[in-house]
Design a protein around this motif. Structure first.
Motif, mmCIF file in Angstrom:
data_model
loop_
_atom_site.group_PDB
_atom_site.id
_atom_site.type_symbol
_atom_site.label_atom_id
_atom_site.label_comp_id
_atom_site.label_asym_id
_atom_site.label_seq_id
_atom_site.Cartn_x
_atom_site.Cartn_y
_atom_site.Cartn_z
ATOM 1 N N ARG A 103 0.837 -1.214 0.000
ATOM 2 C CA ARG A 103 0.000 0.000 0.000
ATOM 3 C C ARG A 103 0.866 1.257 0.000
ATOM 4 N N LEU A 104 1.892 1.267 0.840
ATOM 5 C CA LEU A 104 2.783 2.436 0.915
ATOM 6 C C LEU A 104 3.527 2.656 -0.403
ATOM 7 N N GLU A 162 1.119 4.186 -2.851
ATOM 8 C CA GLU A 162 0.852 5.588 -2.530
ATOM 9 C C GLU A 162 2.048 6.478 -2.850
ATOM 10 N N LYS A 176 2.142 6.963 -6.612
ATOM 11 C CA LYS A 176 1.099 7.914 -7.005
ATOM 12 C C LYS A 176 1.495 9.336 -6.631
ATOM 13 N N LEU A 177 2.096 9.494 -5.461
ATOM 14 C CA LEU A 177 2.524 10.813 -4.982
ATOM 15 C C LEU A 177 3.618 11.389 -5.878
ATOM 16 N N SER A 236 2.055 12.441 -9.149
ATOM 17 C CA SER A 236 1.251 13.643 -8.938
ATOM 18 C C SER A 236 2.139 14.883 -8.844
ATOM 19 N N ASN A 244 3.295 17.476 0.023
ATOM 20 C CA ASN A 244 3.718 16.234 -0.624
ATOM 21 C C ASN A 244 5.066 15.760 -0.088
ATOM 22 N N ASP A 299 4.491 14.342 3.349
ATOM 23 C CA ASP A 299 3.783 13.066 3.196
ATOM 24 C C ASP A 299 4.742 11.983 2.703
ATOM 25 N N LYS A 300 5.582 12.340 1.738
ATOM 26 C CA LYS A 300 6.552 11.386 1.191
ATOM 27 C C LYS A 300 7.564 10.963 2.253
ATOM 28 N N LYS A 345 5.852 8.570 4.648
ATOM 29 C CA LYS A 345 5.633 7.256 4.031
ATOM 30 C C LYS A 345 6.965 6.517 3.841
#
Length: 206
Positions: A23-24, A27, A30-31, A34, A123, A126-127, A130
């Motif tokens: 999952r990580l 994500e 995707k990050l 983006s 971002n 968040d990165k 993660k």
């Protein structure tokens, strides 16, 4: 049983962490995509802004030059003062609108830059979070893998030791517990006892 339970719990936890890692990773991918799209969009917006700003500034400079030229020209000739005043007023109105457009353009760019920086910072945080979680989960996966291997080894050793104990017990039981005599064995033993008794009586009689 306790070792087996611990092994199952460790395997279950390992599976949960593998799902969390997947999952990580999804994500983070995707990050990254983006942010790449955001970077390209910001670069394009900046390019358009700079081109539009340069065009407006050039137009304003041209209008200002025209107004100055006309004012200088008509200041020497009073005959066309009414007409000159009308033309100059029109040019000044155009200049005012162009300055307003330039001000709006700059304001929009500043807003876009601020929004871009805000999202980019979010971002980035968040990165980083993660990445840290992913690093932790990967370490946990390795540790659990090691623990599972050790538990399996301990369980195999325990089973081997149990087998050895059971075999030893069986051997001792076989040696210590007398087997029931068969009829023939009892008969032979009884005959031997009687023969011995008869021989003893004969010796006494003699």
């Amino acid at each position: 049983a306790e070792l087996h339970t611990k092994e199952e719990q460790a395997e279950s936890r390992a599976e949960d962490i593998k799902e969390e890692i997947a999952r990580l990773q999804a994500e983070l991918s995707k990050l990254t995509k983006s942010q790449a799209v955001l970077d390209r969009l910001r670069a394009k917006e900046k390019e358009v802004f700079e081109a539009s700003k340069a065009k407006l500034e050039k137009g304003i400079t041209g209008i200002q030059t025209a107004i100055k030229t006309l004012k200088d020209f008509y200041s020497k000739d009073d005959s066309g003062s009414a007409a000159s005043s009308s033309i100059i007023s029109l040019l000044e109105d155009i200049e005012s609108k162009m300055n307003a457009n330039l001000s709006d353009l700059v304001s929009d760019e500043e807003t876009a830059v601020a929004e871009y920086n805000k999202i980019t910072k979010e971002n980035s945080v968040d990165k980083a979070t993660k990445d840290q979680d992913l690093n932790y989960d990967e370490k946990m996966t390795k540790q659990l893998g090691k623990s599972i291997a050790e538990l399996m080894s301990d369980e195999a050793m325990t089973e081997e030791e149990l087998d050895a104990v059971l075999k030893y017990r069986a051997k001792i039981k076989q040696e210590c517990i007398a087997k029931p005599e068969t009829f023939e064995e009892r008969k032979k033993r009884r005959e031997a006892e009687l023969a011995g008794l008869k021989q003893a009586l004969e010796i006494l009689d003699s």
